[in-house]
Design a protein around this motif. Sequence first.
Motif, PDB file in Angstrom:
ATOM      1  N   GLN A 177      -6.919   6.400   0.934  1.00  0.00           N
ATOM      2  CA  GLN A 177      -6.369   6.259  -0.376  1.00  0.00           C
ATOM      3  C   GLN A 177      -6.811   4.656  -0.987  1.00  0.00           C
ATOM      4  O   GLN A 177      -6.862   3.960  -0.217  1.00  0.00           O
ATOM      5  CB  GLN A 177      -4.745   5.930  -0.077  1.00  0.00           C
ATOM      6  CG  GLN A 177      -4.044   5.677  -1.272  1.00  0.00           C
ATOM      7  CD  GLN A 177      -2.477   5.544  -1.151  1.00  0.00           C
ATOM      8  OE1 GLN A 177      -1.567   6.774  -1.028  1.00  0.00           O
ATOM      9  NE2 GLN A 177      -1.971   4.482  -1.168  1.00  0.00           N
ATOM     10  N   ASP A 178      -7.419   4.967  -2.248  1.00  0.00           N
ATOM     11  CA  ASP A 178      -7.670   3.912  -2.815  1.00  0.00           C
ATOM     12  C   ASP A 178      -7.006   3.754  -4.074  1.00  0.00           C
ATOM     13  O   ASP A 178      -6.232   4.469  -4.961  1.00  0.00           O
ATOM     14  CB  ASP A 178      -9.388   4.241  -3.558  1.00  0.00           C
ATOM     15  CG  ASP A 178     -10.083   3.272  -3.696  1.00  0.00           C
ATOM     16  OD1 ASP A 178      -9.658   2.067  -3.336  1.00  0.00           O
ATOM     17  OD2 ASP A 178     -11.195   3.108  -4.376  1.00  0.00           O
ATOM     18  N   HIS A 179      -6.835   2.192  -4.244  1.00  0.00           N
ATOM     19  CA  HIS A 179      -5.737   1.875  -5.210  1.00  0.00           C
ATOM     20  C   HIS A 179      -6.533   1.728  -6.443  1.00  0.00           C
ATOM     21  O   HIS A 179      -7.392   0.730  -6.714  1.00  0.00           O
ATOM     22  CB  HIS A 179      -5.110   0.484  -4.961  1.00  0.00           C
ATOM     23  CG  HIS A 179      -4.074   0.406  -3.954  1.00  0.00           C
ATOM     24  ND1 HIS A 179      -2.934   0.359  -4.406  1.00  0.00           N
ATOM     25  CD2 HIS A 179      -4.198   0.608  -2.497  1.00  0.00           C
ATOM     26  CE1 HIS A 179      -2.094   0.464  -3.102  1.00  0.00           C
ATOM     27  NE2 HIS A 179      -2.961   0.550  -2.029  1.00  0.00           N
TER      28      HIS A 179
ATOM     29  N   ARG B 221      -3.875   8.163  -8.421  1.00  0.00           N
ATOM     30  CA  ARG B 221      -4.252   7.485  -7.026  1.00  0.00           C
ATOM     31  C   ARG B 221      -5.008   8.518  -6.480  1.00  0.00           C
ATOM     32  O   ARG B 221      -4.461   9.531  -5.807  1.00  0.00           O
ATOM     33  CB  ARG B 221      -3.268   6.807  -6.460  1.00  0.00           C
ATOM     34  CG  ARG B 221      -3.833   5.930  -5.376  1.00  0.00           C
ATOM     35  CD  ARG B 221      -2.483   5.227  -4.653  1.00  0.00           C
ATOM     36  NE  ARG B 221      -2.088   4.015  -5.774  1.00  0.00           N
ATOM     37  CZ  ARG B 221      -1.170   3.241  -5.422  1.00  0.00           C
ATOM     38  NH1 ARG B 221      -0.543   3.255  -4.256  1.00  0.00           N
ATOM     39  NH2 ARG B 221      -0.864   2.227  -6.371  1.00  0.00           N
TER      40      ARG B 221
ATOM     41  N   ARG C 222      -6.371  10.358  -3.167  1.00  0.00           N
ATOM     42  CA  ARG C 222      -6.033  10.422  -1.750  1.00  0.00           C
ATOM     43  C   ARG C 222      -6.767  11.498  -0.994  1.00  0.00           C
ATOM     44  O   ARG C 222      -7.117  12.531  -1.902  1.00  0.00           O
ATOM     45  CB  ARG C 222      -4.711  10.826  -1.474  1.00  0.00           C
ATOM     46  CG  ARG C 222      -3.767   9.693  -1.784  1.00  0.00           C
ATOM     47  CD  ARG C 222      -2.231  10.125  -1.587  1.00  0.00           C
ATOM     48  NE  ARG C 222      -1.256   8.975  -1.848  1.00  0.00           N
ATOM     49  CZ  ARG C 222      -0.599   8.920  -3.000  1.00  0.00           C
ATOM     50  NH1 ARG C 222      -0.811   9.670  -4.002  1.00  0.00           N
ATOM     51  NH2 ARG C 222       0.216   7.952  -3.254  1.00  0.00           N
TER      52      ARG C 222
ATOM     53  N   ARG D 127      -4.896   5.460   6.547  1.00  0.00           N
ATOM     54  CA  ARG D 127      -3.742   5.723   7.088  1.00  0.00           C
ATOM     55  C   ARG D 127      -3.847   6.656   8.223  1.00  0.00           C
ATOM     56  O   ARG D 127      -4.711   7.620   8.291  1.00  0.00           O
ATOM     57  CB  ARG D 127      -2.768   6.350   6.110  1.00  0.00           C
ATOM     58  CG  ARG D 127      -1.469   6.908   6.802  1.00  0.00           C
ATOM     59  CD  ARG D 127      -0.522   7.413   5.673  1.00  0.00           C
ATOM     60  NE  ARG D 127      -0.165   6.625   4.577  1.00  0.00           N
ATOM     61  CZ  ARG D 127       0.433   6.910   3.626  1.00  0.00           C
ATOM     62  NH1 ARG D 127       1.063   7.960   3.380  1.00  0.00           N
ATOM     63  NH2 ARG D 127       0.776   5.897   2.673  1.00  0.00           N
TER      64      ARG D 127
ATOM     65  N   THR E 202      -1.031   2.170   8.489  1.00  0.00           N
ATOM     66  CA  THR E 202      -1.740   2.017   7.469  1.00  0.00           C
ATOM     67  C   THR E 202      -2.491   0.580   7.493  1.00  0.00           C
ATOM     68  O   THR E 202      -1.848  -0.418   7.711  1.00  0.00           O
ATOM     69  CB  THR E 202      -0.985   1.861   5.908  1.00  0.00           C
ATOM     70  OG1 THR E 202      -0.194   3.176   5.711  1.00  0.00           O
ATOM     71  CG2 THR E 202      -1.946   1.377   4.723  1.00  0.00           C
TER      72      THR E 202
END
Length: 449
Positions: free
Chosen positions: A115-117, A125, A127, A161, A172
């Motif tokens: 997952q990238d912010h 976002r 995933r 994660r 995470t």
Amino acid sequence: MEAAAAPDGQRGGEDDRGGLRTALGGLTTRGRSFLAAGVAAAVCAYVLGQADLLRVGLLLAALPLLCVLVLHRTRYRVATSRRLTPQRVEAATEARVQLRMENVSKLPTGLLMLQDHVPYTLGPRPRFVLDRVEAGGRREVSYRVRSDLRGRFPLGPLQLRLGDPFGMCELTRSFHAHDTLTVVPRTEPLPPVQLTGEASGHGDGQQRALALSGDDDIIPRAYRHGDDLRRVHWRSTARYGELMVRREEQPQRARCTVLLDTRGIAYQGSGPDSAFEWAVSGAASSLVHMLERGYAVRLVTDTGSCVPGEGSEGFAAAQDAAESAGLLMDTLAVVDHSEGAGLSRASDALRGGGEGLLLAFLGDLDEEQAALTARMRGRTGAAVAFVLDSGSWLTGGAVTGAVEERLRLLREAGWTALAVPPGARLPELWRTAAGMRAESAADTYGGWA
């Protein structure tokens, strides 16, 4: 680009106990339900004296705890990288982000989720679910980002994660590095109009100086190995008693200053289609166009700031055109409304600028600011103003009479002044201004581009 490795499980001591508490905090709803059911069954078995129920309770409670322990002791070591292409894009243009994950441990991984912010302005976002990754294996995924708004947007950190096969626990692990996407204003290609007296983008002020100077005005220097003998200055050689050569002529580039009015009180409305965003986009298009035409350029705002700010009087150096263009675009990417009420600082910054073309993108002007802007014309060779009536942009109506009065005042001072109606395109205004310049005799260059 970023590269990092996730923590590899137990470290011992306090770190180990802290990591175990973190793992217990990663129990999912399913894991907590199993644990609660197991504890309840064990209590009921103790109260009722049912040994079979106690065994069921212990089994229910032990399963999530066992998953937590196994996941906590997992020694996955992964390395990730992010590649952003390109790192600088225009508004409403997509950029591609490529994520790469490599399993550098000797054990295969279980089910992983990357997952990238990203800021909400760039989209949802991203995933990605990755199935088992073998030891030494790698996976690559990519996503696209797009923004209609200017600015600098951070990408990251990347999160990994980990989950167990039963879905009892999820952990995470975050990476620390991040990248930055710069969204610059949209630019439009402008029609080229030849400048009278222009020679390959070099100003004619220096050419006139060379034409008026005689051979005696040339400052020679000592001969160096490799100099062309045809440049030997024999009079200076006889005077100094050593071989002297003429210095290479360094023609001065034609100059262009772009003035951007950023006063908050001069614009109404907001968003990609607002008057202020049109002014910023117009300034960006003009700067790019003039750099392509071989001009030395600079950007001046109402706050008096000057970009690039280096070189002669703040103009970009000839050999740094590409670097200066990037600096100008990065500055316009984050420019915002100023709290100033007037253009006096901009007038001070333009004082002593000498010859050159002045392009101004102005918001609402009162009578005092219009008079101050009119006086700026006396310090430049030619001046063109694009005046926006932000009220008409907000309502979609026609340009008001007050704007026409300000245009008349600027034209009387020698400006080529145009009103910018809502939704106007700069290339058409550019041609209109060029036609107005061609009809005017009070012009240093006799034309503009």
